[in-house]
Design a protein around this motif. Structure first.
Motif: not given
Length: 575
Positions: A555-567
């Protein structure tokens, strides 16, 4: 690190682009450099797909390679299981009849003659090895976290990888390493559906508006791989189902269905796809999948077997009308970053590979002209060369069989917004008669997150408890995905600064916290604070299988999906 062509993502589209570009460079005796950056620990580690594979574009990429020579890590042919039987059945209820739908009534695009049951992850590993053999640099375990722009902020010049060794509190640990900048004359983004860099570029350059594209709509696919006794395996058997448990009435608007494939010598690949434009906030795609397996037409394929792998991933379902403009100064989108999956055909790997090839051809035509600018020769980017927008890629894709195929079924997904049966009827008519030439368009004007209904308007769904034989609790299954993240790093799932606490509070109060239900990895839960009756959002980012569902359905697209550490993330072996 400078390259002529940089590819972000080591899936079928990205690897096909790198291989085709290098093939052209070798044939023309041009010293052009190519790099593929993959966030998984190895190529294939984050790849999940059904997969009944249509080999058309693969054969175009490797015209001289025999399928018997396309081998997995154990020396077996990846194409050892041609489709031998193709069934589509309608499940009427939990234990009721399951009448087959005659193939003659199904869209021709659903027929699987000449296709193969494969592991797409294994195919990507093969393609990754072939890429390296011809001189492509493949860097696995490095996550692209930032797009690099030119001084005018109007051109793309490459990407930067995420810093490694940042502690949870944001301070550098003893293992700290600064991320790398990889600069290129052209950068292809092949991150798959809902890639973080790709979405940034779509917004920054207004690529949807530029192509008058509808908002993309998505499905969530959850999948398991089982091993069964070889005597029970029917290699090449393909079965899809619709009806129960998702569609409980002729006008049900919940889009989705299932797949079940037998792969030699002893595997069953099965999964469930739910369109994320569903309304009921109580719906759990994972639990729908688990109870579906108990239907007699499904469970009989799993008897005496054991589940060896689990995973989940979103897929594009918007089709022809949701494809954005593909190019921008300095780069382009390929594969599912652009959205070439054919949801009627239930396939996207063949179109992804083709898009990578078409992009590579267009990029080669531009990048091979001036040897003074070759990064592969000069080991630097010529500052006098302004990143071009390679519009020929867009033109050539629109003239390709990919667009022709998608156009034929352009309105089929939209027809299901009128109900399950109307959608089926229209899809049949579109496939056999209209073939995309109808003068009307079924428009989608809203995001999947906006279609979630308020919890007060829906009855809770009572799901049966898993029996540990055919169905499993979520955390037990999650272990089969091999998911792992470094515990001492900032969470890669973040509440957007402009949304804040108010967004998740409204999610639980108005919508009942649907993120607890749709997440296939148990990342989101609401917990009661000690000494209080209030609930608070808890994010278990270490569970994340990188499906990207939360960035779409929240709802509200409130999450910002960013990359974690590679692997970090899942470690799929046979998906």
């Amino acid at each position: 690190m400078p390259f002529d062509l940089l590819v972000v993502g080591g899936g079928p589209a990205g690897l096909a682009a790198a291989i085709k570009f290098k093939q052209l460079a070798i044939a023309a005796d041009k010293d052009l450099s190519v790099c593929v950056l993959e966030k998984g620990a190895e190529v294939g580690a984050h790849i999940l797909s059904g997969n009944v594979f249509e080999p058309r574009s693969f054969e175009e990429l490797f015209p001289d390679v025999s399928k018997s020579d396309v081998l997995d890590g154990e020396g077996a042919s990846i194409f050892s299981t041609p489709v031998t039987e193709d069934k589509f059945i309608f499940l009427t209820s939990e234990t009721g009849s399951a009448p087959p739908i005659p193939n003659v009534l199904l869209p021709s695009q659903l027929h699987n003659d000449g296709n193969y049951v494969i592991s797409l992850g294994q195919l990507c590993r093969y393609m990754g090895a072939k890429a390296e053999e011809i001189g492509v640099e493949v860097f696995a375990g490095f996550a692209a976290s930032e797009v690099l722009y030119g001084a005018d902020n109007k051109t793309v010049e490459g990407i930067a990888t995420r810093d490694v060794g940042i502690s949870k509190d944001g301070t550098p640990s003893t293992n700290f390493e600064r991320g790398m900048e990889l600069r290129a004359r052209q950068t292809l983004f092949a991150e798959g559906a809902r890639g973080s860099c790709s979405e940034e570029l779509i917004d920054k350059f207004g690529l949807r508006e530029a192509n008058d594209a509808q908002p993309q709509t998505y499905g969530l696919g959850v999948k398991e791989v089982w091993e069964i006794p070889e005597s029970q395996c029917e290699p090449g058997f393909v079965q899809h189902t619709i009806g129960w448990p998702l569609q409980d009435s002729p006008l049900s608007k919940t889009f989705g269905g299932s797949f079940l494939y037998h792969q030699a010598p002893n595997k069953v690949l099965l999964g469930f796809v739910v369109g994320l434009d569903y309304e009921n906030p109580h719906l759990s795609p994972y639990k729908e999948f688990q109870r579906w397996k108990h239907h007699p037409e499904i469970s009989k394929h799993l008897e005496n077997g054991s589940c060896i792998s689990y995973g989940a991933r979103v897929l594009n379902e918007g089709g022809y009308h949701a494809i954005p403009k593909l190019t921008f100064p300095g780069g382009a989108l390929v594969g599912c970053s652009a959205g070439f999956l054919n949801s009627v055909k239930i396939k996207g790997s063949h179109t992804a590979i083709k898009s990578g090839m078409v992009a590579a051809e267009a990029m080669f035509d531009v990048l091979s002209k001036d040897e003074e600018c070759f990064a592969g020769v000069n080991f630097e980017i010529n500052e006098s060369e302004v990143p071009q927008e390679v519009t020929a890629y867009q033109t050539n894709m629109e003239d390709s069989w990919v667009y022709e195929e998608l156009k034929e079924v352009r309105n089929c997904h939209g027809a299901f917004h009128y109900g399950f049966v109307p959608g089926l009827v229209y899809s049949g008519i579109a496939a056999h008669v209209l073939r995309g030439k109808e003068p009307w368009t079924f428009s989608n004007t809203s995001e999947d997150s906006d279609k979630t209904g308020e919890v007060a308007n829906f009855e809770p769904i009572e799901y049966p408890k898993p029996d540990g034989v055919f169905s499993f609790d979520l955390l037990t299954n999650l272990q089969r995905s091999g998911t792992n993240h470094n515990d001492d790093q900032p969470a890669h799932l973040r509440i957007k600064a402009d949304k804040g606490e108010a967004a998740w509070k409204d999610s639980i109060e108005t919508y009942g916290g649907p993120e607890q239900n749709f997440c296939p990895a148990g990342v989101y839960e609401y917990v009661q604070e000690e000494g209080s009756t209030d609930q608070k959002l808890q994010i278990n980012a270490q569970n994340c299988v990188h499906c990207k569902c939360c960035s779409i359905k929240m709802p509200h697209q409130y999450i910002d999906w960013t990359v974690p550490e590679g692997g970090g993330g899942p470690q799929y072996q046979v998906m």
